[in-house]
Design an enzyme around this catalytic site. Structure first.
Site, PDB file in Angstrom:
ATOM      1  N   GLU A 113      15.549 -11.330 -19.458  1.00 58.02           N
ATOM      2  CA  GLU A 113      16.429 -10.641 -18.503  1.00 58.02           C
ATOM      3  C   GLU A 113      15.587 -10.003 -17.417  1.00 58.02           C
ATOM      4  OE1 GLU A 113      18.544  -7.747 -20.808  1.00 58.02           O
ATOM      5  OE2 GLU A 113      19.397  -9.257 -22.137  1.00 58.02           O
ATOM      6  N   LYS A 115      14.243  -7.118 -15.167  1.00 55.29           N
ATOM      7  CA  LYS A 115      14.080  -5.689 -15.435  1.00 55.29           C
ATOM      8  C   LYS A 115      14.448  -4.927 -14.160  1.00 55.29           C
ATOM      9  CE  LYS A 115      10.898  -2.391 -17.508  1.00 55.29           C
ATOM     10  NZ  LYS A 115      11.078  -1.325 -16.531  1.00 55.29           N
ATOM     11  N   ASP A 117      15.024  -2.110 -11.486  1.00 57.21           N
ATOM     12  CA  ASP A 117      14.269  -0.901 -11.156  1.00 57.21           C
ATOM     13  C   ASP A 117      15.261   0.162 -10.695  1.00 57.21           C
ATOM     14  OD1 ASP A 117      12.170   0.734 -10.877  1.00 57.21           O
ATOM     15  OD2 ASP A 117      11.291  -0.252  -9.129  1.00 57.21           O
ATOM     16  N   TYR A 224      23.089  -4.231 -20.132  1.00 51.32           N
ATOM     17  CA  TYR A 224      22.129  -5.161 -20.716  1.00 51.32           C
ATOM     18  C   TYR A 224      21.876  -4.952 -22.209  1.00 51.32           C
ATOM     19  CZ  TYR A 224      19.012  -1.316 -19.271  1.00 51.32           C
ATOM     20  OH  TYR A 224      18.449  -0.099 -19.044  1.00 51.32           O
ATOM     21  N   LYS A 313       5.648  -6.865 -16.968  1.00 57.80           N
ATOM     22  CA  LYS A 313       5.692  -6.156 -15.686  1.00 57.80           C
ATOM     23  C   LYS A 313       5.041  -6.966 -14.573  1.00 57.80           C
ATOM     24  CE  LYS A 313       6.063  -1.807 -15.491  1.00 57.80           C
ATOM     25  NZ  LYS A 313       7.058  -0.844 -15.023  1.00 57.80           N
ATOM     26  N   CYS A 407      -2.455   6.467  27.698  1.00 52.77           N
ATOM     27  CA  CYS A 407      -2.981   5.286  27.007  1.00 52.77           C
ATOM     28  C   CYS A 407      -4.348   5.628  26.401  1.00 52.77           C
ATOM     29  CB  CYS A 407      -3.116   4.134  27.998  1.00 52.77           C
ATOM     30  SG  CYS A 407      -4.014   2.731  27.310  1.00 52.77           S
ATOM     31  N   CYS A 410      -7.075   3.271  28.556  1.00 53.85           N
ATOM     32  CA  CYS A 410      -7.393   3.458  29.981  1.00 53.85           C
ATOM     33  C   CYS A 410      -7.000   4.838  30.509  1.00 53.85           C
ATOM     34  CB  CYS A 410      -6.736   2.367  30.817  1.00 53.85           C
ATOM     35  SG  CYS A 410      -4.940   2.544  30.917  1.00 53.85           S
ATOM     36  N   CYS A 425       2.012   1.106  28.191  1.00 53.42           N
ATOM     37  CA  CYS A 425       0.969   1.489  29.135  1.00 53.42           C
ATOM     38  C   CYS A 425       1.275   0.674  30.384  1.00 53.42           C
ATOM     39  CB  CYS A 425      -0.416   1.125  28.585  1.00 53.42           C
ATOM     40  SG  CYS A 425      -1.690   1.118  29.864  1.00 53.42           S
ATOM     41  N   CYS A 430      -5.259  -2.310  32.533  1.00 57.69           N
ATOM     42  CA  CYS A 430      -5.778  -1.630  31.342  1.00 57.69           C
ATOM     43  C   CYS A 430      -6.639  -2.602  30.538  1.00 57.69           C
ATOM     44  CB  CYS A 430      -4.606  -1.149  30.486  1.00 57.69           C
ATOM     45  SG  CYS A 430      -5.085  -0.604  28.843  1.00 57.69           S
TER      46      CYS A 430
END
Ligand code: IVH
Length: 671
Positions: A113, A115, A117, A224, A313, A407, A410, A425, A430
């Site tokens: 099955e 798992k 979370d 489950y 896991k 910036c 520059c 910018c 630049c």
């Protein structure tokens, strides 16, 4: 380790585990991820295995974790809610199989099955009515959350008549990924707290004083495990109990499988480890259970876990780490993107030291600050993401991060346009932008000039031998040869690669020019329908917007780009250098989807969402955002939005996978 070291470390680990247990179970504010918690317990277990004399009766390895809680009243479970032993490899699975042979003989079959979370839940039905819902707590004593759980639609409040006098059902309360994202969107909009992951969101939604709050959250439930049954049927096998529960109206997992060997168990685990994001809820592994209930009784349990089940896991996808700094990078169009500089962590199988924070609003929304401990997530192929700060670990002096107004490269002012999320910018000269623009021009998806990567471009720009993309074709190789690391051979290779790039197709050149909003797919569409760069430059905005798959935003951006004298000059210099301005003269695409309407949901492997929609439109079809009676087909990728799929199923709209989509694009027919 020195003589006393294992004892010292074991004590330290026990203290840490107790601390994190309290944060998890009592305060609902975990500071570390489940996977990290498991690592602490595993380390302690390893020490105790080697040094049995260090095992104490109260060691967390000897009892089920957690402590009683205070927000809700306490309830003692009729039978303890045990935890599960864990494995991560096939070898450990086999070892588990071997251990079981000591207690039972004969054929064993297994239920695999997913798992979930989420949060383990015990539902007690008396006389067919939901009498009590309790969290796991410390396994012996949990919290009474009946009023809140009663608001969850998926949890039956009543059972069909005659089901049993008393039934205890165990399962998981969880939040789907789409519900989690929607909740966070709403929370952000209303200035509320956002959640780091669906598990925390589910926990936060359940542990509310006011059940009305829980009712407003989209929580799911999956049964489950059957607990105590009084006055009900007898069962021989686990899978029968699940079928019975399904018959009583409990949601059960459609992904469970009953298999005959540990090899098949392993296959199931590996398959789900690589497909874990194909479902719209988070899973962190697989639970493997012996199917035969008589065998289960013979196997019994250790002090904290049944011998008849094991959790396989998956590798963790979340870790916590220090956010050392937030910096801003400048892209080829001048876009200023904030990114997190992290204390490197291995997460989701890769080392992560940097992670994008997207834009100013995202940083504000997440409220991450340099000095914070943050949760970093990397799921599968997905780029690493900073999910949010661990607020309980925030040092008091941390101040909110402010987006710079200049910036970082520059020093020109940064500008954020009204209604846009991105900051730019605005200095086209630049140096940061220059390097990005030139290396993008030379990159694989554009002009594909080997040897002209970002570092080399940066070096050439610094040396003043490159300042725009046209300079590439008049590079002073004598100067290059004098630079460190550029022997004759690499200069010759570079010269050859530059020469070869002159004949790339028009679409590649278009990609290379860094026109805002113009990507690989849209460049293809333009190249195919205009055939020559001159025709694109001369075209009126409406003509460009009339190309299937090109919208008004892209059309305006193209027009603007070619209206700037400096861009026109670059184009003319590229022309003089002898670059190909023509497309591969491809016939326009067969209009296989004329009059059809195709909706896309979820993540596709071969196309981004924009590309998939452009591909539909390029073939004469429509690509609306929602499913209706008129929809020809729904294309479903990974992690699809639940609403579209449900609607399509209700309306009987055909559902296609990627293969089916490809076929539809090519032929206009449903396979
Ligand atoms: S069976 C004694 N089945 O995993 C066995 N547990 O430590 C009872 N979980 O937090 C658990 N999915 O909430 C079982 N399909 C599944 C599960 C599952 C998730 C969680 C459970 C608990 C942990 C077990």
């Amino acid at each position: 380790m020195a003589e006393s070291e294992p004892a010292r470390r074991a004590a330290e680990l026990r203290e840490l585990i107790a601390y994190h247990n309290r944060r998890y179970y009592e305060l609902d504010e975990p500071e570390i991820t489940d996977a990290e918690f498991d690592e602490l317990v595993a380390e302690l277990a390893a020490i105790e295995l080697e040094h049995p004399e260090l095992v104490t009766e109260t060691s967390p390895t000897q009892r089920v974790g957690g402590a009683p809680v205070s927000l809700f009243s306490e309830v003692r479970h009729r039978t303890p809610m045990m935890s599960l032993d864990k494995t991560t490899t096939y070898e450990e699975l086999l070892a588990w199989g071997k251990r079981m042979e000591r207690y039972i003989s004969g054929q064993v079959t297994f239920n695999c099955e997913l798992k979930f979370d989420g949060l383990a839940m015990s539902l007690l039905y008396e006389g067919g009515r939901l009498a009590r819902a309790a969290t796991r707590g410390n396994g012996e004593v949990g919290e009474d959350v009946t009023a809140n759980v009663a608001t969850i639609k998926a949890v039956p409040k009543e059972l069909p008549p005659g089901a049993a006098d008393i039934v205890e059902v165990r399962g998981e309360i969880y939040m789907t990924v789409s519900a989690f994202e929607e909740l966070n969107r709403q929370q952000a909009e209303s200035g509320g707290r956002t959640f780091i992951n669906p598990r925390n969101a589910a926990a936060g939604s359940l542990r509310q004083k006011d059940p009305a709050v829980t009712a407003g959250r989209d929580l799911s439930f999956c049964a489950y495990q059957l607990g105590d049954v009084v006055g009900g049927p007898d069962f021989e096998f686990h899978h029968e109990t699940i079928e019975w529960l399904a018959g009583l109206g409990f949601p059960v997992s459609p992904y469970a499988e009953h298999v005959g060997t540990l090899e098949e168990v392993d296959r199931y685990c590996k398959q789900w480890a690589s497909n874990r994001h194909k479902v719209n809820f988070e899973i962190d592994g697989v639970v493997v259970k012996v199917d035969d209930l008589a065998q289960r009784r013979e196997l019994g349990a250790t002090s904290h876990a049944p011998r008849w089940a094991i959790a396989y896991k998956f590798p963790p996808e979340e870790k916590t780490t220090l956010l050392k700094d937030i910096m801003v990078s400048i892209g080829r169009t001048g876009k200023a993107t904030p990114f997190a500089v992290l204390e490197p962590v291995v997460v989701g199988g890769a080392r992560v030291g940097l992670a994008t924070l997207h834009n100013e609003d995202q940083v504000r929304l997440k409220d991450v600050r340099p000095g914070d401990t943050v949760v970093v997530r990397r799921a599968g192929d997905v780029i690493p993401e900073v999910r949010g700060p661990v607020l309980s670990l925030r040092p008091p002096e941390l101040v909110a991060w402010v987006f710079p107004d200049r910036c970082p490269i520059c020093g020109s002012p940064l500008q954020r346009l009204e209604g846009e999320a991105d900051t730019y910018c605005i200095n086209v000269d630049c140096p940061g932008q220059q390097v990005q623009r030139i290396s993008h021009f030379a990159s694989r998806g554009a002009m594909d000039i080997e040897g002209l990567g970002e570092r080399t471009v940066g070096l050439f720009c610094n040396e003043g031998i490159l300042s725009d993309v046209a300079d590439i074709y008049s590079l002073d190789f004598d100067r290059v040869r004098k630079l460190e690391g550029f022997a004759d051979l690499s200069v010759a290779n570079l010269a050859g690669a530059i020469e070869a790039s002159k004949s790339r197709p028009l679409a590649n050149l278009l990609v290379g020019l860094s026109v805002r909003h113009l990507g690989a797919n849209t460049s293809q569409l333009l190249a195919r329908s205009f055939g020559h760069l001159d025709r694109i430059m001369e075209a009126r905005e409406e003509e460009i917007a009339a190309v299937e798959g090109i919208g008004p935003v892209i059309a305006a951006s193209i027009k603007k780009f070619f209206s700037l004298p400096r861009n026109r000059q670059v184009v003319e210099r590229l022309r003089s250098a002898g670059l190909n301005f023509e497309g591969p003269r491809q016939a326009s695409l067969a209009q296989t989807l004329a009059g059809k309407s195709v909706v896309v949901t979820g993540v596709l492997q071969r196309w981004s969402r924009e590309e998939a929609e452009a591909a539909i439109k390029a073939r004469g079809g429509k690509a609306p955002g929602s499913v209706s009676q008129k929809t020809t087909a729904l294309v479903v990728g990974a992690d699809p939005g639940g609403a579209k799929l449900t609607k399509a199923t209700q309306l009987g709209v055909p559902v296609l996978d990627e293969e089916g989509f490809q076929h539809l694009l090519e032929t206009g027919e449903l396979a």
